[in-house]
Every structure is written in structure tokens, then in C-alpha cells.
Write a protein that holds these residues in place. Structure first.
Motif, PDB file in Angstrom:
ATOM      1  N   SER A 108       0.818  -1.196   0.000  1.00 36.93           N
ATOM      2  CA  SER A 108       0.000   0.000   0.000  1.00 36.93           C
ATOM      3  C   SER A 108       0.858   1.254   0.000  1.00 36.93           C
ATOM      4  O   SER A 108       0.349   2.349  -0.085  1.00 36.93           O
ATOM      5  N   ALA A 109       2.171   1.082   0.135  1.00 41.93           N
ATOM      6  CA  ALA A 109       3.029   2.253   0.191  1.00 41.93           C
ATOM      7  C   ALA A 109       3.192   2.913  -1.176  1.00 41.93           C
ATOM      8  O   ALA A 109       3.724   4.000  -1.275  1.00 41.93           O
ATOM      9  N   SER A 147       2.530   5.224  -3.889  1.00 41.78           N
ATOM     10  CA  SER A 147       1.773   6.466  -3.820  1.00 41.78           C
ATOM     11  C   SER A 147       0.925   6.657  -5.054  1.00 41.78           C
ATOM     12  O   SER A 147       1.412   6.538  -6.178  1.00 41.78           O
ATOM     13  N   PRO A 148      -0.314   6.993  -4.884  1.00 34.61           N
ATOM     14  CA  PRO A 148      -1.171   7.259  -6.042  1.00 34.61           C
ATOM     15  C   PRO A 148      -0.678   8.499  -6.778  1.00 34.61           C
ATOM     16  O   PRO A 148      -0.166   9.424  -6.178  1.00 34.61           O
ATOM     17  N   LEU A 184      -6.042   8.786  -6.337  1.00 36.00           N
ATOM     18  CA  LEU A 184      -5.981   8.845  -4.884  1.00 36.00           C
ATOM     19  C   LEU A 184      -7.348   8.547  -4.271  1.00 36.00           C
ATOM     20  O   LEU A 184      -7.467   7.763  -3.340  1.00 36.00           O
ATOM     21  N   GLU A 185      -8.378   9.170  -4.838  1.00 35.98           N
ATOM     22  CA  GLU A 185      -9.733   8.924  -4.335  1.00 35.98           C
ATOM     23  C   GLU A 185     -10.071   7.443  -4.451  1.00 35.98           C
ATOM     24  O   GLU A 185     -10.617   6.829  -3.537  1.00 35.98           O
ATOM     25  N   TRP A 205      -7.955   5.020  -4.560  1.00 43.77           N
ATOM     26  CA  TRP A 205      -7.123   4.272  -3.613  1.00 43.77           C
ATOM     27  C   TRP A 205      -7.712   4.341  -2.202  1.00 43.77           C
ATOM     28  O   TRP A 205      -7.774   3.350  -1.487  1.00 43.77           O
ATOM     29  N   LEU A 206      -8.178   5.543  -1.827  1.00 43.93           N
ATOM     30  CA  LEU A 206      -8.767   5.702  -0.499  1.00 43.93           C
ATOM     31  C   LEU A 206     -10.056   4.893  -0.364  1.00 43.93           C
ATOM     32  O   LEU A 206     -10.331   4.316   0.680  1.00 43.93           O
ATOM     33  N   THR A 256      -7.268   7.265   7.396  1.00 49.48           N
ATOM     34  CA  THR A 256      -8.304   6.827   6.468  1.00 49.48           C
ATOM     35  C   THR A 256      -9.687   7.009   7.090  1.00 49.48           C
ATOM     36  O   THR A 256     -10.641   7.418   6.432  1.00 49.48           O
ATOM     37  N   TYR A 290     -10.649  10.636   7.153  1.00 47.53           N
ATOM     38  CA  TYR A 290     -11.066  11.008   5.799  1.00 47.53           C
ATOM     39  C   TYR A 290     -12.482  10.517   5.505  1.00 47.53           C
ATOM     40  O   TYR A 290     -13.349  11.268   5.077  1.00 47.53           O
ATOM     41  N   MET A 324      -1.302  10.778   1.208  1.00 47.02           N
ATOM     42  CA  MET A 324      -0.365  10.457   0.143  1.00 47.02           C
ATOM     43  C   MET A 324       1.075  10.710   0.611  1.00 47.02           C
ATOM     44  O   MET A 324       1.960   9.890   0.401  1.00 47.02           O
ATOM     45  N   GLN A 354       2.173   8.044   3.057  1.00 42.25           N
ATOM     46  CA  GLN A 354       2.483   6.771   2.424  1.00 42.25           C
ATOM     47  C   GLN A 354       3.835   6.820   1.722  1.00 42.25           C
ATOM     48  O   GLN A 354       4.509   5.818   1.598  1.00 42.25           O
ATOM     49  N   ALA A 355       4.194   8.013   1.237  1.00 43.65           N
ATOM     50  CA  ALA A 355       5.467   8.138   0.540  1.00 43.65           C
ATOM     51  C   ALA A 355       6.622   8.334   1.508  1.00 43.65           C
ATOM     52  O   ALA A 355       7.752   7.973   1.221  1.00 43.65           O
ATOM     53  N   ARG A 380       9.106   8.037   4.718  1.00 41.66           N
ATOM     54  CA  ARG A 380       9.704   6.810   5.238  1.00 41.66           C
ATOM     55  C   ARG A 380      10.346   7.020   6.601  1.00 41.66           C
ATOM     56  O   ARG A 380      11.362   6.431   6.905  1.00 41.66           O
TER      57      ARG A 380
END
Lengths: 637, 306
Positions: free
Chosen positions: A4-5, A7-8, A14-15, A17-18, B200, B203, B274, B277-278, B280
Motif C-alpha cells: 500500500s506504500a 503512492s497514487p 488517490l480517491e 485508492w482511499l 483513512t 477522511y 499520500m 504513504q510516501a 519513510r
């Protein structure tokens, strides 16, 4: 994975993916195996492959991995999850550590259960919330005793899905025959353990063989790889297809106009308009609303936390259960169960514990220990107690009837813990095999002549005066003085003395903890019968354990019960030593002698304390008489 | 979240939500004087949301307690008061009066001593004075190694200390809530949530969080590689130091002089997720307290810190 890391790239992706994140399912599994089987390496590998290892951690990991066995990535994965060894040395209790990782398809919670000595306890704890277990074996060693033990505990706790991970396959030259032999042997052994699915996978956690992708080193293997298998296996058990159960946790009453019953649906499904029953009272009602903060729901399924509103006023409180009217749970005060013992204090039949099942909490005793199961050999043998990490099959009686299901039918309705009534420690965990009906049919005979009538006839208050204290503290001497005085006043009293009862009623009992519990239970019952007959019963027993004195008080029910603590210092008792017992105990000729080689738990809140070190028996009897009998000019019950 | 009309298996967030609600209800039903720790950050915001769900349509049947060190970001305090007004919960605020009188601050005493007095000691004072038998906190098992083995219902002795040698095994969803007089329980409904789950969920549920989490131009100074926001004029600038306006955001919220900002353009939730997630590096990196001494979290926990 890919993990899951990733990145979209843009907002739309992104939407998307979420949205996927929101709908991922959850798989809880545990890993069983000893350190040598590569358990830590496997968990570390899963964390690494799901890219959950952060840059700062990775750098230090590479440094620490020098001079250690590493795979293709130059990393010793076990370092990621170890660090528990030091804690173990400090004696810190670590039964289960939880790890988290996720892939694009699923979120995973891994229960990691370290420790050799407490393995049964730890594994049972980790397995209790697991959908699946990975049983690790070292390909070089094959199926070991502990593999059998792990599998038995999984079966006991009801884990239905198993992956047999034949690890270190590289160290046996990726030999298909070795793998086949292990799988065949395990399948034969596991046939009776009730697993729904069983898949064997040859892998190397260190090198990553058959973790994510098929390994070129095992072309003969055509089954699934570990992670893809974990991502797709359907474990959404049939919880939803079982009969509806809602244990009521909390009554929701914001105002006089709203009364809802909050709880998590244990099994099944409930819809607005469904008829339900209250399990204990069998009162019927109909579901009129299913309320949540997100709005009312048309239905709720197993696992959802909701608030149910009924169409009529029925008496429901915490501990009650709303159930499907056509498939009601057992409602009884006796059942057979299997018990995993988890405390250094042994399980003792007859002792009173607290039992928590769902939202129900009641006093309970182990009425019979039918047998103990050796977790290594699965052999059953007779036993008087259960020690830590032992598994026994028992019958349990509760003070009040409980609503329950057999564990295999409904895990939420058939699992319980036992709690110590003094220390509040969690002593053991159990699963219900089946309810015992006997108790329901046995009701108390009720006669016209009752205690009130006999009390009036005798002109006294029937009651129990319970003396506790060390041997030689003066209990019997004081009881004797009281009895003489009462008889002189033409009141009917009787002394139940420890020594005398042990010569008759209890001559079959020894002095182990278990026998002491039974000794007290019998005496408490006899005292209750005699008081019910109208007598003033003076019980003179060392009764060293708080739990048993509490039991005696409970057995007495509504009969007046006075706990008298004859508080004479050990040194004084020992210097008196009227029967020469202390001397013998000191020489080791008597085992389990209270105060010397067996503990005495002083009462925390006795009704009366007599100070045997300060006062002579005549003065103590005088004090006690004043406290208990002087006001007792008339009689009441 | 709960609109599961189709009868499909619950998603992982639905499962986590339901389990947290169950924990909240168990606390309300089993303890006489529960309290919920409210620290205003994202985890507290999720905790508050779940507590409201657990008891709806009733109000949260226990107070929320904020330990105010007096050095929180100003926006945090405003956000806190707005939440209390919007959702109608009982808000208690406690500051260590001796620490206040002694003018304890992060500049003169150093982060460890300051945190001990204004946070750990203050928390113990508040819990003792309120005679709370259960304190709900937002800690998660994924935050740190020492939390991975923490119970959901974690027993504390009469001195509020955690005895790691005497923790109760926790099986199924059966929680042993029994206490002797003077003892208490710490309860962690978010135990099984990860940082990604939290974001999540925020959101998908549209949960309100302080805007400090979002990238904005803010006045900051750089110290030992850490960006510190100059939130008010109590901040002690070095002689040659001047705040620079940079676009930064915070991954965790605490006392502003001890909370590192990160350079970021992530100005809304999807961008934050985002970026997370990117990125580290581990989450607690922005909190200066952990780097003071090794194994410090374990030690703090034994002393009563959350």
C-alpha cells in the motif's frame, strides 16, 4: 504484495485508492513456532515485504545485521520483532505482541506469542481472536512434539484455518520428498482437530521463497504462495449464519422517551420487525429500531455495534441477551467446559471464582475436574488441580443461571474467563462444550415449618459464629466458653470443631489446598443446615483462606453470619503449642501446616477481632458474648 | 460507516470501529468514575468521534480531561473549546499548580524534566483528585515497540504505576474490569488501529481535526535540524535567530516548543495520506521527548505517562 506504500499519482487515483482502503477486509492470524523455527524471521519478512520498515529503521537494521545470518537483502529480519528477549530476562510478562501490516487487499493483525515456558497460556491468548494460524516447522526437523502441542491448542481455541509453513526449505536442498513427508504426517495428525482448511507451503522466510511469488527453487510446488493466500482466504466464518445473539452491554437512556439496548451482535443477523426473546426471562418483543449515530439501520450483522430499540417495555439490563426466538441459547447454571489455566495459583475444585461470559458476571465454582489433557501427548489423566499452562475438562456451576452456547457453535456465546475474587487476577480461560440440564430439574424442597417457626419455638436467633485463626490461637477455648454460657441460659448451641469433624465427616480429606477447600465447603453446608434447624452454630476452624471463608458466608445465605478473627501472634501460638503440632511442623513431620509451611490469610474485614496475645480466653469470650448475644434479648432471623 | 445493508463481511475499518465502540461501552458499564484523556490531536479526535458513536443518542457519559501544560499551540486550545461547545461533552482542564507557580517551562528545565512535571505529574494529580477508576487514552500498539504488547484494559496499582510483571491475559473480547480499592485501569480503544487507519477513518468519516496538521505558511526556527514553530512571544529566540515563514505542517501535536514541524505542501487530507504513504520516517520522530533517553517510553509508562 505490491504494498500500500505505492503512492497514487493523481487525485482521481488517490480517491480510488482511499475508497479501496475503506473496503479492505481484516485478517487476524497468529504464528506458532519456537524461535528456531524462524517465526521472528517470517514476521520480519512480512513487515519488510509490505514496505512498513521505515528508512531510519532500515539503516540501523542493516548495521545490526552484520555478522548475522542474512538473506538476499542483507538483513536479519528477526531483529525487527525481537527485543523481547531482554524483557523476558527482566521477568516482564509478555504473552502476546501485536504487529500490523497491510497489502492492497487486506489489513493484517499478527499475534506474536513468544516464550517457551508460558507457551500454552500465550498461545491460547493469541489464538482467541485469530481467524487463522501459521504453524511453522523447520524442514530439517519435521513435525515435533511442540508442533502437536500448538495444533492441539489451536483446535481447543477453535482456530479453523491453518497454514503449515515448512520453513528453511532451502536448507534441505528444496527437496520435494522432505516436504511431502512432513505434509503427509501433519495431515494424518490433524485429521481429528477440526480444521476447516489446511494448506502446506514450502518456504524460506529468510530468502523470501514462496512468500510473494512462486520460487524458482521449488518448481515442483504448485500450491499458493503465503501472502497471496493470506490475502484471499475466506475466513468470514459463518458467524452471520448462526442464530441471532445480542449480549446487552449498556442500557442507553438519554431521556424518558428513549430506551435502547447497546451491544455488539455476537452472531447472526437482526432486522427491524424481527421477533426476539430475552434469553433468561423468555419475554418476547419485536425490534422497532436499530439505532446508530450514522442513522437507523434496516438490519445489523455479527460484529456490528448497535443500539436496539424494542416495541414494548420489557425488563432488560446489562448481562441479558436478546436472541432469536426459534433458536434460544442454553439457560442453565451448570455446563461442561475445557479450561486453560493461566495463573500460578492452582485451579481448585470447590473454590468460588467469578466467571465472565459475554456481559454476564457471576460467582462460579469448578464442581468437578474430570481429567487433565497433556498438551504434548493429548493423553487424558485424572487430576485434583490444574497448574499454570495445564488444560482440563471440568464441570462448572454458577450461582445464577447463565445464557450460553457451545463454543463450537458460537464463540462469542461460549467463551469465558475465571477471575480470582480477592486479587481480581484472570486465572483461566474456558470454552463451553455443552450445558448440563441436571441443575434445572433440581429445585429446593420447601416445607411449611421453616426457620422462623423453629426460632420462635427455641426463643433464639439461629446463627453461625465462624472462628478463624491459627492453630493454638484460642478459638476452641473461646467457643467452648460461649457454648457453656449459652446452654446455661437455656439456649441451644453446638460447636463444630475442626479436629472433631476431621475424624468423622471429613476423614477422607487430607491437607492439600484442594482438600482444605472441600473441608470448609462441607462444614459450611453442615453449619447452614444446623442453623436452619434453629441452632446457634459455633464453627471453630483454622480456615486459612479468604476465599473459603467468603464461600462459607455465601453458603449461609440469609442466616446471620459473624466472622470472628482470633488474632493471636504466631509466636504466642507456637509457645503454647497445646498439641505439640508446631514442634512437629518445625521438624518437618507435618506438611502444609498453617503458619509454618502453609499460608494463613488474615481476614481483611472480620466482624469481630479478638486479641489472643493481649487477653485471656475468659475476657475474649466476654467481649464476644457482648458483641453478639447481649442485644439478642428477643429473636429474629 | 455502519451502513452495512448488503450483509457483506465488515471492512477492516468497520471492524475496528465496532470493537472500539464495544470497549467504550464496557468502560461505561463497568466503572464508577471513568474519564477520557483528551489531547486534541488526531487520535483524540478519532477517540471523541468513537465515544459519541458508542453512546448515541445519549451524550458521552463521562468527562473529557485535558492536561494543559500552558505551552500547547494556541490553535489547539481554541479547537478544544470549540469541540466541547459543538458536541456538548463535559470538559475538565488541569494544569499542575506547583509547576505553574514555579514557572516550569521547556526552555529552562529541559524537555524531560518539563514533561515530567507538567504532563506526567499533572496527569497523576488530576487522576488522583478525580478518583477516576478508568482513564481512556488514545495510544496505539503500532506507535512503538513497547506498546505492541500493551493490553487494551491495562491495570494500574494504587500509585498509578504499570506493573509489567502483573498484567492480566486478555482473551477474546472479554475484558477483566475488576479493581481493588484505589486501583485503576487505563483503557486504549485504539489499540489495534494503525496511523494509516486513523487517517483513512478521519477522511471517510469527515472528522474535524486542528488545521495544524495541514500545511500552511508558519513562522518557524530551525534547531538541531528540527523546525519549531514560534507560536507566541514567550518563545526564546537566540540572539542571531529570527523566525522564517515556511510552509510546514505537524504530524503530531503537543507543546509547541517541543513539537517538530515538517516541510510539506500537503494542505488537505488526501495529500497528507499520500505524503505519509510516501514518507519513510517514523511518526514519533517529531516528538522531542523520545530522543532524550533510550527506552524512555517504557519508563514513562511505568511512571504513569500515557
Amino acid at each position: 504484495m505490491p504494498a500500500s506504500a505505492v503512492s497514487p499519482a493523481d487525485t482521481a487515483a488517490l480517491e480510488q485508492w482511499l475508497a479501496e482502503q475503506k473496503h479492505k477486509s481484516l485478517l487476524r492470524f497468529l504464528t506458532c513456532g519456537s524461535v528456531d523455527d524462524g517465526k521472528s524471521t517470517l514476521i520480519g519478512r512480512l513487515l519488510y515485504d509490505s514496505q512498513l520498515i521505515l528508512d531510519d529503521q532500515l539503516a540501523s537494521l542493516r548495521r545490526e545485521s552484520r555478522n548475522r545470518a542474512t538473506g538476499n537483502e542483507g538483513i536479519d529480519f528477526s531483529l525487527l520483532v525481537d527485543g523481547l528477549a531482554a524483557e523476558r530476562e527482566q521477568g516482564i510478562t509478555i504473552d502476546v505482541a501485536y504487529r500490523f501490516f497491510s497489502t492492497d487487499k487486506r489489513k493484517f493483525i499478527v499475534a506474536d506469542t513468544p516464550g517457551h515456558e508460558q507457551y500454552t497460556r500465550n498461545m491460547a491468548t493469541g489464538a482467541s481472536n485469530a481467524d487463522l494460524a501459521i504453524v511453522l516447522v523447520d524442514a530439517r526437523k519435521g513435525i515435533l512434539t511442540q508442533t502437536r502441542r500448538h495444533s492441539f491448542i489451536l483446535s481447543l481455541i477453535g482456530v479453523r484455518h491453518v497454514v503449515l509453513a515448512v520453513n528453511k526449505i532451502d536448507l534441505v536442498g528444496h527437496d520435494e520428498a522432505v516436504f511431502d513427508a512432513i505434509e503427509t504426517e501433519y495431515r494424518a495428525f490433524a485429521r481429528d482437530l477440526g480444521f476447516e482448511t489446511l494448506v502446506a507451503i514450502p518456504l524460506s522466510a529468510l530468502n523470501g521463497d514462496n512468500i510473494l511469488q512462486p520460487s524458482p527453487a521449488t518448481p515442483w510446488y504448485t500450491g499458493p504462495q503465503l501472502v497471496p493466500y493470506l490475502e484471499t482466504i475466506e475466513v468470514a466464518t459463518d458467524r452471520t449464519s448462526r442464530p441471532f445473539r445480542l449480549p446487552v452491554q449498556w442500557v442507553n437512556r438519554p431521556d424518558l422517551d428513549f430506551r435502547g439496548f447497546s451491544g455488539t451482535v455476537g452472531s447472526g443477523i437482526v432486522k427491524v420487525g424481527d421477533d426476539v426473546l430475552v434469553a433468561g426471562s423468555r419475554l418476547p418483543a419485536r425490534v422497532s429500531r436499530i439505532v446508530t449515530m450514522d442513522g437507523d439501520l434496516p438490519q445489523a450483522v455479527a460484529g456490528q455495534a448497535v443500539t436496539v430499540v424494542l416495541d414494548r417495555q420489557v425488563d432488560v439490563s446489562r448481562g441479558d441477551m436478546l436472541v432469536h426466538p426459534g433458536a434460544v441459547p442454553d439457560y442453565s447454571n451448570q455446563f461442561q467446559a475445557r479450561l486453560v489455566w493461566m495463573n500460578e495459583e492452582h485451579a481448585i475444585p470447590g473454590r468460588s471464582y467469578l466467571l465472565k461470559l459475554g456481559t454476564q458476571l457471576v460467582p462460579a465454582t469448578i464442581t468437578a475436574l474430570k481429567f487433565r489433557t497433556n498438551v504434548n501427548t493429548l493423553e487424558e489423566s485424572a487430576a485434583k488441580t490444574l497448574e499454570m499452562n495445564e488444560v482440563g475438562t471440568v464441570t462448572i456451576a454458577t450461582d445464577k443461571p447463565l445464557a450460553f452456547d457451545a463454543y463450537r457453535d458460537n464463540a462469542a456465546g461460549g467463551s469465558f474467563i475465571l477471575i480470582d475474587r480477592i486479587s481480581n487476577a484472570t486465572l483461566g480461560a474456558g470454552v463451553v462444550d455443552f450445558g448440563l440440564r441436571r441443575a434445572q430439574n433440581l429445585s429446593y424442597q420447601s416445607f411449611d415449618v421453616n426457620r422462623q417457626v423453629r426460632a420462635e419455638l427455641l426463643g433464639q436467633t439461629p446463627q453461625i459464629v465462624w472462628f478463624t485463626g491459627l492453630s493454638g490461637s484460642g478459638k476452641s477455648t473461646v467457643a467452648n466458653l460461649i457454648e457453656r454460657r449459652l446452654i446455661a441460659e437455656r439456649r441451644l448451641a453446638y460447636i463444630l470443631d475442626g479436629d472433631n469433624v476431621r475424624h468423622g465427616l471429613n476423614k477422607d480429606l487430607g491437607f492439600t489446598d484442594g482438600a482444605r477447600v472441600e473441608n470448609i465447603r462441607r462444614v459450611a453446608e453442615v453449619a447452614r443446615l444446623m442453623a436452619d434447624a434453629g441452632l446457634i452454630v459455633l464453627v471453630s476452624f483454622i480456615s486459612p483462606f479468604r476465599n473459603e471463608r467468603r464461600l462459607a458466608r455465601e453458603v449461609a445465605g440469609d442466616i446471620r453470619f459473624t466472622e470472628v478473627y482470633v488474632d493471636t501472634p504466631l509466636a504466642v501460638c507456637e509457645s503454647r503449642d497445646p498439641k505439640g503440632l508446631y514442634a512437629k511442623a518445625r521438624r518437618g513431620e507435618i506438611k502444609n501446616f498453617t503458619g509454618i509451611s502453609s499460608p494463613y490469610e488474615a481476614p481483611e474485614h472480620p466482624d469481630v477481632i479478638l486479641h489472643g496475645g493481649l487477653h485471656d480466653p475468659v475476657r475474649m469470650a466476654e467481649d464476644l458474648y457482648t458483641r453478639i448475644f447481649d442485644w439478642d434479648a428477643g429473636y429474629s432471623i | 460507516m455502519s451502513n452495512n445493508a448488503a450483509g457483506r463481511p465488515l471492512s477492516h475499518l468497520e471492524t475496528l470501529e465496532a470493537e472500539s465502540i464495544e470497549i467504550f461501552r464496557e468502560v461505561a458499564a463497568s466503572f464508577e468514575r471513568p474519564v477520557m484523556m483528551y489531547s486534541i490531536g488526531k487520535d483524540s479526535s478519532v477517540l471523541l468521534h468513537l465515544a459519541r458513536k458508542a453512546f448515541f443518542p445519549s451524550r458521552i457519559p463521562f468527562p473529557l480531561l485535558h492536561i494543559d501544560t500552558t505551552w500547547k499551540f494556541r490553535e489547539m486550545i481554541a479547537f478544544r473549546d470549540r469541540m466541547a461547545a459543538t458536541h456538548g461533552f463535559e470538559l475538565l482542564v488541569h494544569t499542575n499548580p506547583e509547576g505553574l507557580a514555579a514557572r516550569i517551562n521547556p526552555f529552562d528545565q529541559g524537555s524531560a524534566r518539563y514533561t515530567d512535571i507538567m504532563k506526567t505529574q499533572a496527569l497523576r494529580q488530576a487522576l488522583g483528585a478525580g478518583r477516576y477508576d478508568a482513564a481512556i487514552g488514545g495510544a496505539r500498539r503500532d506507535e512503538e515497540k513497547s506498546r505492541a504488547k500493551e493490553r487494551i484494559f491495562s491495570h494500574r496499582n494504587a500509585q498509578h504505576a504499570w506493573d509489567p510483571k502483573n498484567q492480566r491475559p486478555e482473551l477474546w473480547h472479554i475484558y477483566n474490569t475488576r479493581l481493588a480499592p484505589g486501583e485503576s485501569m487505563r483503557v486504549f480503544p485504539l489499540s489495534n488501529w494503525t496511523e494509516l487507519d486513523i487517517w483513512t477513518y478521519i477522511y471517510s468519516e469527515g472528522i474535524d481535526i486542528p488545521s495544524l496538521y495541514f500545511a500552511r505558511p508558519r513562522p518557524v526556527v530551525e534547531r538541531s535540524g528540527t523546525l519549531i514553530m514560534v507560536d507566541d512571544d514567550r518563545f526564546r529566540l537566540e540572539p542571531d535567530e529570527a523566525p522564517q515563514v515556511q510552509t510546514v505542517r505537524f504530524r503530531t501535536l503537543g507543546c509547541y516548543p517541543l513539537t517538530g514541524a515538517i516541510r510539506s505542501d500537503a494542505a488537505d487530507l488526501p495529500s497528507i495520506i499520500m505524503e505519509m504513504q510516501a514518507s519513510r520516517t517514523s511518526e514519533r520522530e517529531g516528538r522531542l521527548i523520545d530522543s532524550d533517553q533510550a527506552g524512555s517510553m517504557e519508563k514513562k509508562k511505568q511512571e504513569g505517562y500515557f
